[in-house]
Design a protein around this motif. Sequence first.
Motif, PDB file in Angstrom:
ATOM      1  N   UNK A 123     113.414 103.980 152.371  1.00 34.15           N
ATOM      2  CA  UNK A 123     113.781 105.309 151.873  1.00 34.15           C
ATOM      3  C   UNK A 123     112.627 106.288 152.076  1.00 34.15           C
ATOM      4  N   UNK A 124     111.402 105.841 151.801  1.00 36.05           N
ATOM      5  CA  UNK A 124     110.233 106.711 151.989  1.00 36.05           C
ATOM      6  C   UNK A 124     110.036 107.033 153.467  1.00 36.05           C
ATOM      7  N   UNK A 125     110.211 106.059 154.339  1.00 36.24           N
ATOM      8  CA  UNK A 125     110.065 106.298 155.780  1.00 36.24           C
ATOM      9  C   UNK A 125     111.128 107.288 156.258  1.00 36.24           C
ATOM     10  N   UNK A 126     112.359 107.100 155.811  1.00 29.68           N
ATOM     11  CA  UNK A 126     113.430 108.020 156.210  1.00 29.68           C
ATOM     12  C   UNK A 126     113.160 109.428 155.678  1.00 29.68           C
ATOM     13  N   UNK A 127     112.633 109.525 154.487  1.00 29.49           N
ATOM     14  CA  UNK A 127     112.315 110.824 153.912  1.00 29.49           C
ATOM     15  C   UNK A 127     111.222 111.525 154.723  1.00 29.49           C
TER      16      UNK A 127
END
Length: 164
Positions: A123-127
Amino acid sequence: MIKKLVLACLIALPAMAFAQKFGYVDTQNLLANLPAMKEVQTQLEATTAKYEAEFNNLRTELEKKYSEFQQMEESTPQAIKERRVQEINELEQKAQQFRTTAAQDIQAQQEKLMAPIQQQVMTAIQSVGSEGGYTFIFEGGQMLYTGADVVDVTNAVKTKLGIK
């Protein structure tokens, strides 16, 4: 009209290719620095220690039975010797089965504990990818070469995850 549209697409296509933004992230570094990973490691070590203690108990029992079998007198009836050999074989099978079951259980527990952490990292990488306008973010652990236009987004992802 169609020729102008095709010509415009052909001219714009190389420009779009140059506008792409690439990044890479070192997920091993991220996972190693996550506080939640320390908790997972502690839980897995505790579970492993319990399994090792139980396996040691089984092994001690097996060694005791084998030692008793070796100390049997020559005059011991064959039926008793065969029963002892059967007990030793059954105990060896139990120990092997226990070891297999323990390994499977530890693996399942690790997967269960890691799932929310992996989701949090993704989720952090996608954000970071969407906020930074990246076309692709690659796993950095396998990079053999990166050009000047490829950005290491590991620190940005660490910031998203609250890692200092």
